[in-house]
Motif scaffolding. Structure first.
Motif, mmCIF file in Angstrom:
data_model
loop_
_atom_site.group_PDB
_atom_site.id
_atom_site.type_symbol
_atom_site.label_atom_id
_atom_site.label_comp_id
_atom_site.label_asym_id
_atom_site.label_seq_id
_atom_site.Cartn_x
_atom_site.Cartn_y
_atom_site.Cartn_z
ATOM 1 N N GLU A 268 1.324 5.403 0.831
ATOM 2 C CA GLU A 268 0.810 6.498 1.653
ATOM 3 C C GLU A 268 0.462 7.677 0.764
ATOM 4 O O GLU A 268 0.999 7.825 -0.338
ATOM 5 C CB GLU A 268 1.870 6.923 2.668
ATOM 6 N N ASP A 269 -0.410 8.559 1.241
ATOM 7 C CA ASP A 269 -0.762 9.767 0.501
ATOM 8 C C ASP A 269 0.458 10.671 0.388
ATOM 9 O O ASP A 269 1.314 10.721 1.277
ATOM 10 C CB ASP A 269 -1.889 10.531 1.193
ATOM 11 N N VAL B 93 1.705 14.462 0.108
ATOM 12 C CA VAL B 93 1.281 15.830 0.376
ATOM 13 C C VAL B 93 2.478 16.763 0.223
ATOM 14 O O VAL B 93 3.536 16.519 0.794
ATOM 15 C CB VAL B 93 0.706 15.964 1.806
ATOM 16 N N SER C 16 0.851 -1.194 0.000
ATOM 17 C CA SER C 16 0.000 0.000 0.000
ATOM 18 C C SER C 16 0.888 1.245 0.000
ATOM 19 O O SER C 16 2.001 1.244 0.532
ATOM 20 C CB SER C 16 -0.917 0.009 1.214
#
Length: 111
Positions: free
Chosen positions: A5-6, A8, A3
């Motif tokens: 992570e976002d 930013v 997975s």
């Protein structure tokens, strides 16, 4: 599958001293986040030259020369290398404690 992570880019942390210079005081950044902040400073400077129209990125090149330290203010500077009727050629650097971290060159198309 792993997975992710976002991602930013903390653009709101930028404080502009001039149209071509900004700083940010952020504890830790990935190289990609640092590149995003430098691109934002260069974009801000290029947009300040427009009387009308919009910009889109044609080409962007990033060269890493060092990693950011855990703490310390980051300094960003951009310059316009050339502006034609349809293109803007710009570059910029990101520094921390007078150490070069990242250099970028960007070509914008004026619409």
């Amino acid at each position: 599958m792993a997975s992710l992570e976002d991602f930013v880019v903390p653009r709101s942390a930028l404080t502009f001293q001039t149209m071509s210079e900004a700083s940010a005081d952020i504890d830790q950044l990935s190289p990609a986040q640092l590149a995003g902040l430098l691109e934002a400073v260069i974009d801000h400077h290029a947009r300040s030259l427009l009387e009308e129209g919009a910009l889109s990125i044609v080409s962007i090149t990033m060269d890493m020369s060092g990693e950011s330290e855990i703490a310390g203010a980051l300094q960003f500077a951009s310059r316009i290398d050339r502006k034609t009727r349809t293109l803007i050629f710009a570059s910029g650097v990101a520094k921390q404690n007078d150490r070069h971290l990242l250099k970028a060159t960007v070509v914008f198309r004026i619409h």
